[in-house]
Design a protein around this motif. Structure first.
Motif, mmCIF file in Angstrom:
data_model
loop_
_atom_site.group_PDB
_atom_site.id
_atom_site.type_symbol
_atom_site.label_atom_id
_atom_site.label_comp_id
_atom_site.label_asym_id
_atom_site.label_seq_id
_atom_site.Cartn_x
_atom_site.Cartn_y
_atom_site.Cartn_z
ATOM 1 N N GLN A 173 0.744 -1.379 -0.130
ATOM 2 C CA GLN A 173 -0.017 0.076 0.042
ATOM 3 C C GLN A 173 0.789 1.309 -0.004
ATOM 4 N N ARG A 174 2.023 1.396 0.439
ATOM 5 C CA ARG A 174 2.759 2.263 0.538
ATOM 6 C C ARG A 174 4.356 2.262 0.457
ATOM 7 N N PRO A 175 5.206 2.802 -0.294
ATOM 8 C CA PRO A 175 6.564 2.383 -0.503
ATOM 9 C C PRO A 175 7.320 2.563 0.863
ATOM 10 N N SER A 176 7.025 3.421 1.779
ATOM 11 C CA SER A 176 7.615 3.613 3.188
ATOM 12 C C SER A 176 7.887 2.214 3.972
ATOM 13 N N ARG A 177 6.760 1.451 3.495
ATOM 14 C CA ARG A 177 6.621 0.185 4.264
ATOM 15 C C ARG A 177 7.555 -1.022 3.882
ATOM 16 N N VAL A 178 8.161 -0.884 2.591
ATOM 17 C CA VAL A 178 8.813 -1.701 2.269
ATOM 18 C C VAL A 178 10.399 -1.207 2.314
ATOM 19 N N HIS A 179 11.333 -2.210 2.702
ATOM 20 C CA HIS A 179 12.889 -1.721 2.900
ATOM 21 C C HIS A 179 13.306 -1.237 1.572
ATOM 22 N N PRO A 180 13.938 0.217 1.359
ATOM 23 C CA PRO A 180 14.265 0.792 0.555
ATOM 24 C C PRO A 180 15.516 -0.045 -0.522
ATOM 25 N N SER A 181 16.256 -0.780 0.107
ATOM 26 C CA SER A 181 17.237 -1.679 -0.507
ATOM 27 C C SER A 181 16.464 -2.677 -1.411
ATOM 28 N N ILE A 182 15.316 -2.786 -1.149
ATOM 29 C CA ILE A 182 14.392 -3.788 -2.191
ATOM 30 C C ILE A 182 13.895 -3.010 -3.171
ATOM 31 N N ILE A 183 13.138 -1.876 -2.892
ATOM 32 C CA ILE A 183 12.492 -1.075 -4.020
ATOM 33 C C ILE A 183 13.433 -0.608 -4.864
ATOM 34 N N SER A 184 14.672 -0.027 -4.557
ATOM 35 C CA SER A 184 15.686 0.519 -5.380
ATOM 36 C C SER A 184 15.820 -0.564 -6.450
ATOM 37 N N GLN A 185 15.820 -1.721 -6.370
ATOM 38 C CA GLN A 185 16.381 -2.837 -7.264
ATOM 39 C C GLN A 185 15.295 -3.172 -8.307
ATOM 40 N N CYS A 186 14.256 -2.447 -8.199
ATOM 41 C CA CYS A 186 12.853 -2.738 -9.102
ATOM 42 C C CYS A 186 13.107 -1.857 -10.176
ATOM 43 N N ASP A 187 12.937 -2.630 -11.400
ATOM 44 C CA ASP A 187 12.806 -1.680 -12.825
ATOM 45 C C ASP A 187 11.424 -1.457 -13.257
ATOM 46 N N ASN A 188 10.608 -2.237 -12.870
ATOM 47 C CA ASN A 188 9.220 -1.997 -13.333
ATOM 48 C C ASN A 188 8.238 -1.511 -12.188
ATOM 49 N N LEU A 189 7.229 -0.501 -12.531
ATOM 50 C CA LEU A 189 6.525 0.216 -11.689
ATOM 51 C C LEU A 189 4.888 -0.079 -11.987
ATOM 52 N N ALA A 190 3.979 -0.360 -11.023
ATOM 53 C CA ALA A 190 2.672 -0.300 -11.396
ATOM 54 C C ALA A 190 2.124 0.473 -10.184
ATOM 55 N N LEU A 191 1.466 1.579 -10.563
ATOM 56 C CA LEU A 191 1.190 2.488 -9.355
ATOM 57 C C LEU A 191 -0.369 2.784 -9.643
ATOM 58 N N MET A 192 -1.280 2.582 -8.641
ATOM 59 C CA MET A 192 -2.668 2.883 -8.594
ATOM 60 C C MET A 192 -2.816 4.210 -8.040
ATOM 61 N N LYS A 193 -4.281 4.367 -7.292
ATOM 62 C CA LYS A 193 -4.364 5.666 -6.570
ATOM 63 C C LYS A 193 -3.380 5.732 -5.355
ATOM 64 N N MET A 194 -2.925 6.976 -5.415
ATOM 65 C CA MET A 194 -1.890 7.077 -4.365
ATOM 66 C C MET A 194 -2.277 8.770 -3.819
ATOM 67 N N SER A 195 -2.787 8.963 -2.649
ATOM 68 C CA SER A 195 -2.870 10.160 -2.367
ATOM 69 C C SER A 195 -1.917 10.832 -1.360
ATOM 70 N N SER A 196 -0.915 10.457 -1.152
ATOM 71 C CA SER A 196 -0.150 10.754 -0.198
ATOM 72 C C SER A 196 0.919 11.483 -0.957
ATOM 73 N N PRO A 197 1.282 12.877 -0.864
ATOM 74 C CA PRO A 197 2.275 13.666 -1.564
ATOM 75 C C PRO A 197 3.607 13.089 -1.036
ATOM 76 N N GLY A 198 3.754 12.485 0.098
ATOM 77 C CA GLY A 198 5.110 11.968 0.502
ATOM 78 C C GLY A 198 5.585 10.721 -0.257
ATOM 79 N N ASP A 199 4.292 9.672 -0.270
ATOM 80 C CA ASP A 199 4.623 8.543 -0.980
ATOM 81 C C ASP A 199 5.039 8.671 -2.250
ATOM 82 N N LEU A 200 4.067 9.698 -2.893
ATOM 83 C CA LEU A 200 4.423 9.877 -4.580
ATOM 84 C C LEU A 200 6.001 10.590 -4.650
ATOM 85 N N HIS A 201 6.351 11.389 -3.772
ATOM 86 C CA HIS A 201 7.652 11.923 -3.903
ATOM 87 C C HIS A 201 8.654 11.067 -3.533
#
Length: 472
Positions: free
Chosen positions: A386-414
């Motif tokens: 549900q939120r990128p901050s809830r997953v360890h950044p070392s994991i997300i940084s290795q992802c090349d594909n992104l699927a983004l659905m509704k996200m209202s939080s400016p911090g999460d989008l940033h």
């Protein structure tokens, strides 16, 4: 009038100084939103395919915008993504369906997942061969994230030979083998029925039980189960090592009696630890000499999909043991290079940077290792949360594909915009206004960032929101 009617764009002109990007000015009635695909026809006769990635309202209620050129369209009708041209003046038109299809070239069996949001008569597709990269899937509660993920997984099952294992904490995918009677795609439903889909559940009878052998776990994994540190708990840790060496590998229910027979303070302490943690009461274990096939043995056969229902255990650590056993086994056998898609729904349960119990740390560190090094061995992650901050950044940084659905939080989008810097900011900015089932796809598995209305499921969705009871 149709928003794609070329006459609506008569007053839209574009210029490109470098042959890579273009700028344009358009009247307010022209429908050019970020993500729109357009053709650029210059006075010299060249025709190029472009995508609008930024639009702003200028003085006089006109739009100013910019975009990038995706390639030149040859006389043969093919798209050459390696060639593009600068121009002083060009007409802009909405790209029609055949022109948009040129983006996919000769890709074999692209995965149809829905339609373009701005062009609902044009199918939106993913490139199947690009799932050999890690994928991050994100959307707030109520965005339709899990349903949409099911659409994509079905298409992978239909059109590729890529097996998958799904860590399913909320029983959302336990009906992946059941046709959805509401689906109008009879051929697709029939093809899904032919797929080998295994649903493993806690407490089920053979051969559908979700089990792990304690004896199959590495010493480090056993220590994590028992919350033992090799130095801080060195006496008990050493006792466990010698117990295996002298007595042999043991099922959990046999460890405590064996320890009681040993005359040492460490053995007594280790037995007390096991009893206090109630480890021998866990239903996850394949006890003793059993005919039960444990989860790692099922995965060794590589069914088309193996769904691990993690939500029915009596003790919360049991789901972590399943995850650790599976991930350790896949990593140990990585040199075989047998591809598999590792789908982790509600990934914050396994990848949180904040959970620090020994089991949480062991699972997270293995996922970090797979994210960093597993791609070349055919271990590919698809993480949904549900939120990128809830997953360890070392994991997300290795992802090349992104699927983004509704996200209202400016911090999460940033945060996402920082990690996935190749996605135009104006397309990220559309996420808060997405309706349920709308998504932005970007990265290697699409030829260009694409905003999509997701299609319908071929199979039943396992989880569903509980309705509010109403009085008769």
């Amino acid at each position: 009038m149709d928003a794609r009617d070329v006459s609506r764009l008569d007053d839209v002109r574009a210029v490109s100084l470098d042959g890579r990007r273009f700028q344009f000015t358009a009247p307010i009635e022209s429908a050019l939103e970020p993500g729109t695909f357009v053709t650029l026809r210059s006075e010299s006769g060249t025709v190029q395919l472009g995508q609008v990635d930024d639009v702003t309202l200028a003085v006089g209620e006109a739009f100013r915008g910019a975009g990038r050129i995706l390639g030149a369209i040859a006389e043969s009708g093919a798209l050459d993504a390696r060639r593009s041209f600068s121009f002083a003046d060009a007409e802009i038109e909405h790209a029609d369906a055949p022109t948009t299809e040129l983006l996919y070239g000769n890709t074999e069996a692209p995965l149809v997942i829905g339609s373009y949001l701005s062009e609902d008569d044009i199918p939106a597709r993913l490139l199947p061969h690009r799932f050999n990269r890690h994928t991050f899937w994100c959307g707030q509660s109520g965005s339709g994230k899990t349903y949409a993920l099911g659409v994509v997984l079905e298409q992978i099952l239909l059109h590729t030979g890529l097996p998958m294992v799904i860590f399913d904490p909320n029983a959302d995918f336990v009906r992946l083998s059941e046709p959805n009677p509401a689906s109008a795609d009879n051929a697709g439903r029939g093809a899904m029925a032919d797929r080998n889909i295994r649903i493993l559940r806690p407490g089920s009878a053979d051969p559908d039980s979700l089990r792990v052998r304690f004896t199959d776990l590495s010493m480090q994994a056993k220590a994590a189960v028992l919350r033992l540190h090799p130095l801080e708990d060195r006496a008990e840790y050493n006792e466990l090592i010698h117990l295996e060496q002298t007595v042999g590998t043991l099922a959990p229910e046999l460890i405590v009696p064996s320890l009681r027979q040993r005359d040492s303070a460490a053995a007594t302490a280790l037995a007390a630890r096991i009893e206090n943690l109630q480890v021998t009461d866990w239903g996850i274990w394949a006890r003793g000499v059993s005919t039960v096939r444990v989860v790692t043995e099922v995965l060794q056969d590589r069914p088309d999909a193996t769904v691990l229902d993690l939500g029915g255990f009596a003790y919360p650590d049991e789901s972590l043991v399943v995850a650790l056993a599976v991930l350790e086994d896949l990593w140990a056998k990585r040199e075989a290079r047998r591809p598999i898609l590792i789908v982790i729904d509600e990934a914050h349960n396994l990848c949180s940077p904040e959970q620090n119990t020994p089991l949480h740390v062991a699972v997270r560190e293995r996922i970090i290792q797979i994210a960093a090094e597993g791609r070349k061995f055919g271990l590919w992650l698809l993480l949904s949360t549900q939120r990128p901050s809830r997953v360890h950044p070392s994991i997300i940084s290795q992802c090349d594909n992104l699927a983004l659905m509704k996200m209202s939080s400016p911090g999460d989008l940033h945060e996402l915009a920082t990690i996935f810097g190749f996605v135009p900011a104006a397309m990220f900015a559309r996420s808060p206004s997405f309706r349920q089932g709308e998504a932005l796809f970007a990265g290697g598995f699409v030829p260009a960032p694409t905003i999509v209305t997701m299609g319908a499921r071929l199979t039943r969705e396992g989880g569903a929101d509980v309705g509010v009871p109403m009085r008769a």
